[in-house]
Design an enzyme around this catalytic site. Structure first.
Site, PDB file in Angstrom:
ATOM      1  N   LYS A 134      -3.708   3.785  17.236  1.00 38.45           N
ATOM      2  CA  LYS A 134      -4.379   4.215  16.004  1.00 38.45           C
ATOM      3  C   LYS A 134      -5.803   4.669  16.314  1.00 38.45           C
ATOM      4  O   LYS A 134      -6.267   5.668  15.773  1.00 38.45           O
ATOM      5  CB  LYS A 134      -4.375   3.059  14.985  1.00 38.45           C
ATOM      6  CG  LYS A 134      -2.993   2.845  14.390  1.00 38.45           C
ATOM      7  CD  LYS A 134      -2.826   1.509  13.687  1.00 38.45           C
ATOM      8  CE  LYS A 134      -1.361   1.311  13.306  1.00 38.45           C
ATOM      9  NZ  LYS A 134      -1.056  -0.051  12.841  1.00 38.45           N
ATOM     10  N   GLN A 189      -3.568  -5.372  10.629  1.00 41.45           N
ATOM     11  CA  GLN A 189      -2.444  -5.201  11.557  1.00 41.45           C
ATOM     12  C   GLN A 189      -1.469  -6.374  11.424  1.00 41.45           C
ATOM     13  O   GLN A 189      -1.852  -7.534  11.530  1.00 41.45           O
ATOM     14  CB  GLN A 189      -2.983  -5.110  13.001  1.00 41.45           C
ATOM     15  CG  GLN A 189      -1.925  -4.824  14.050  1.00 41.45           C
ATOM     16  CD  GLN A 189      -1.244  -3.475  13.864  1.00 41.45           C
ATOM     17  OE1 GLN A 189      -1.898  -2.465  13.601  1.00 41.45           O
ATOM     18  NE2 GLN A 189       0.069  -3.444  13.977  1.00 41.45           N
ATOM     19  N   ASP A 204      -2.459   1.514   4.121  1.00 38.56           N
ATOM     20  CA  ASP A 204      -1.077   1.173   4.475  1.00 38.56           C
ATOM     21  C   ASP A 204      -0.162   1.249   3.256  1.00 38.56           C
ATOM     22  O   ASP A 204       1.061   1.270   3.390  1.00 38.56           O
ATOM     23  CB  ASP A 204      -1.029  -0.257   5.043  1.00 38.56           C
ATOM     24  CG  ASP A 204      -0.785  -0.276   6.539  1.00 38.56           C
ATOM     25  OD1 ASP A 204      -0.331   0.750   7.075  1.00 38.56           O
ATOM     26  OD2 ASP A 204      -1.050  -1.316   7.161  1.00 38.56           O
TER      27      ASP A 204
END
Ligand code: NDP
Length: 280
Positions: A53, A97, A120
């Site tokens: 990322k 994460q 997300d």
């Protein structure tokens, strides 16, 4: 007939150029797009994803702000860290994460992220908007899947889409997005009876179960579009949930692993971050 390969890697590379131009425009307007990624503990797979990322951010021109917290971080400390990023106007996107260490409450942490910075799309507010078909931050993997299907010109309207796996991050949102595209959707899981009978009816088959090479040619309708979300490591090598070699002889379209859904997930994270920066 060999299936047409849908290369997420190629689509993602093409998108990166367009995204870099958008990031440049934002900077000219005085906005420096910025993504914060919180990682708790030292899970090696997660560390790889976080590095990927960061690399994608660099390529596109998004500032990346990794926040590494120790394995024994408490829920309270994690929330303080999320609150700090929520309050920072220079941060446009926040990603926690997953998976978090077992002692932490994942759902509570995801709900703590400001829904406007939830790149997300896992916050219940964004999930709710998606359910209602209202504009929302869409989870990256399903958003990438839809992008690939459209770009490869797979017919969606009226198609029977079968989704294997009902997780909150892939299966359920993928099913909702396909429903919005007027597919007839079957959502299957580990209790589904006669699974192969259902998968053989699929014009579009999305597989997200985490079982190496589970879907074989006998489970696929000739000409179907098969999207393999799975990431499994077998004998040190990556493979998907679909038996690529046999299924590519039957399917009309197929995504590889690696180089399929994975790069598109990261590309959509960049997309969601740029959109969050624009909104800000
Ligand atoms: P989860 O473990 O959260 O969910 C797995 C789902 O698969 C569950 O709904 C489960 O059913 C279902 N399932 C398990 N076994 C079977 C079976 N034999 N038949 C039918 N359904 C079954 O997984 P995720 O959605 O998080 O991830 C799935 C895979 O996708 C993993 O390999 C993961 O690494 C990968 N992944 C890849 C991404 C990418 O960018 N390429 C992004 C995210 C995930 P039940 O609910 O009944 O238990």
């Amino acid at each position: 007939m060999k299936a047409q390969m849908i290369s997420g890697k190629d689509y993602a590379a093409e998108l990166a150029g367009q995204q870099a131009a958008r990031a440049d425009t934002l900077r000219l307007l005085g906005i420096k797009p910025c993504l914060a990624v919180i990682m708790v503990g030292e899970d090696p797979a997660s560390a790889t994803y976080v590095r990927n990322k960061e690399r994608a951010c660099q390529k596109v021109g998004i500032d990346s702000r990794p926040v590494f917290l120790p394995e024994d971080t408490t829920q309270e400390t994690l929330h303080v860290e999320i609150d700090r990023l929520n309050a920072d106007p220079a941060v446009h996107g926040i990603l926690v994460q997953l998976p978090l260490p077992a002692h932490l409450n994942e759902a509570a942490a995801l709900m703590r992220v400001n829904a406007a910075k939830d790149v997300d799309g896992f916050h219940a507010l964004n999930a709710g908007f998606l359910l209602r078909g209202a504009p929302a931050v869409t989870p990256c993997t399903p958003k990438g899947i839809l992008y690939m299907l459209k770009k490869a010109r797979v017919p969606l309207d009226g198609a029977h889409a079968v989704v294997l796996g009902r997780s909150n991050i892939v299966g359920k949102p993928a099913a909702l997005l396909l429903l919005q595209e007027n597919c007839t959707v079957s959502l299957c899981h580990s209790h589904t009876r006669n699974l192969a009978d259902i998968t053989r009816q699929a014009d579009i088959l999305i597989v997200a179960i985490g079982k190496p090479r589970f879907v074989t040619a006998q489970m696929v309708k000739p000409g179907a579009a098969v999207i393999d979300v799975g990431i499994n490591r077998v004998d040190g090598k990556l493979c998907g949930d679909v038996d690529f070699d046999s299924v590519s002889d039957v399917a009309g379209w197929i995504t590889p692993v690696p180089g399929g859904v994975g790069p598109m997930t990261v590309a959509m994270l960049m997309e969601n971050t740029l959109e969050a920066a624009c909104r800000a």
